[in-house]
Scaffold this motif. Structure first.
Motif, PDB file in Angstrom:
ATOM      1  N   ASP A   7      38.120  17.432  82.218  1.00 46.26           N
ATOM      2  CA  ASP A   7      36.661  17.431  82.132  1.00 46.26           C
ATOM      3  C   ASP A   7      36.200  18.074  80.827  1.00 46.26           C
ATOM      4  O   ASP A   7      36.837  18.981  80.312  1.00 46.26           O
ATOM      5  N   ILE A  16      31.516  15.792  81.920  1.00 44.55           N
ATOM      6  CA  ILE A  16      31.979  14.425  81.714  1.00 44.55           C
ATOM      7  C   ILE A  16      33.460  14.346  82.077  1.00 44.55           C
ATOM      8  O   ILE A  16      34.287  15.071  81.506  1.00 44.55           O
ATOM      9  N   ARG A  59      27.811   9.687  81.936  1.00 47.75           N
ATOM     10  CA  ARG A  59      27.023  10.540  82.835  1.00 47.75           C
ATOM     11  C   ARG A  59      26.336   9.675  83.892  1.00 47.75           C
ATOM     12  O   ARG A  59      25.811   8.590  83.609  1.00 47.75           O
ATOM     13  N   SER A  64      31.874  11.797  86.709  1.00 48.89           N
ATOM     14  CA  SER A  64      31.046  12.664  85.875  1.00 48.89           C
ATOM     15  C   SER A  64      29.813  13.146  86.641  1.00 48.89           C
ATOM     16  O   SER A  64      29.443  12.588  87.673  1.00 48.89           O
ATOM     17  N   ASP A  84      27.112  12.865  74.323  1.00 55.97           N
ATOM     18  CA  ASP A  84      28.200  13.188  75.253  1.00 55.97           C
ATOM     19  C   ASP A  84      29.547  12.793  74.655  1.00 55.97           C
ATOM     20  O   ASP A  84      30.547  13.520  74.793  1.00 55.97           O
TER      21      ASP A  84
END
Length: 295
Positions: A7, A16, A59, A64, A84
């Protein structure tokens, strides 16, 4: 194929989920709606021998986080999602990468190309034309086929409530009708289960709608501003479009991209919208050939 999972936390605190396989030059693979990273599994065998394949869940999707939307619909804007991806690259200590994106992931990918050109080597876009161009290309037939663009962008919580009445039926119908064969048989069982599960999760269903609300509001405005400023994608670009997909219904989709990028090649594949799962050999070969080219 077994994927490693870790992550990454972005600058706004969103977690994420990132999945990896293979070794070699880094290649990010960005999924679209209503899917997650699992849609790329059919093409991985053709890519992992030469590439470190990195598969984030956008996302709101997959594993996520799904943060709440904001009033301006920027939380799920492709500019925010591209940041991201910057966070993922920084966490993995990657300076420059190749990126391939399908559907909503392709919209994140081309926004990344415009906003962070120094971090990109080569770009592959699958099954989209720019957001502002797609809205402008609408005819009665295209509006009928792509009705979800308007439906999901409606103010919350109307589309969420309607879908939640039978989320699996709606996801199955969406997946089935966007394939060439009008069948769910092209999807692996575990992938199909994951698509159904995320649509049944109220937070992720709201996030997917927020993704399309951003498409109508902030994403469309960002594209229009870039076009007015004559900004173009500098990285070499491959455009892969399905002969029975959405861009094919807009006329000459490759010509649209040549107005947005300096070096565009295109490849059509015999499939519906979900090209990686419907025509994995064709898509995998096209991506492998493109990303093995030197600058």
């Amino acid at each position: 194929m077994q994927l490693k999972r870790h992550d990454v936390t972005t600058d706004d605190g969103t977690r994420i989920a990132v999945h990896e396989a293979g070794e070699g030059s880094p290649l990010l693979l960005l999924h679209g709606f209503p899917q997650n990273h699992r849609c790329w599994r059919p093409v991985l065998p053709m890519l992992t021998a030469r590439h470190r394949c990195i598969l984030p869940d956008l996302r709101g999707y997959g594993d996520s986080d799904a943060p709440a939307d904001d009033a301006g619909h920027e939380t799920y804007s492709k500019r925010r999602m591209a940041r991201d991806i910057v966070a993922v690259l920084d966490a993995l200590d990657l300076d420059r990468v190749d990126i391939a994106g399908h559907d909503r992931g392709a919209r994140v990918a081309y926004r990344f190309a415009l906003d962070h050109p120094e971090r990109l080597r080569r770009l592959a876009i699958l099954e989209v034309i720019p957001t502002v161009s797609f809205w402008e290309a609408w005819t009665a037939d295209l509006a009928q086929a792509a009705y979800h663009w308007n439906f999901l962008a409606q103010p919350a919580p109307m589309p969420e409530r309607l879908i939640a009445g039978d989320a699996q039926a709606w996801i199955d119908w969406t997946l089935r009708t966007w394939t060439k064969t009008k069948s769910l048989d092209v999807f692996a069982t575990d992938a199909l289960d994951s698509y159904r599960q995320q649509a049944a999760d109220p937070a992720r269903l709201t996030a997917m709608c927020a993704d399309y609300r951003a498409g109508y509001h902030s994403d469309r405005e960002l594209d229009a501003a870039d076009r007015a400023a004559a900004r173009r994608i500098a990285a070499p670009m491959l455009f892969v479009w399905a002969r029975h997909g959405f861009p094919a219904s807009t006329g000459d989709p490759a010509a649209v991209w040549r107005d947005w990028a300096y070096g565009v090649t295109d490849r059509s594949v015999e499939s519906g919208h979900f090209a990686m799962e419907e025509a994995p050999d064709q898509v995998g070969a096209a991506l492998a050939e493109f990303f093995e080219l030197e600058e």
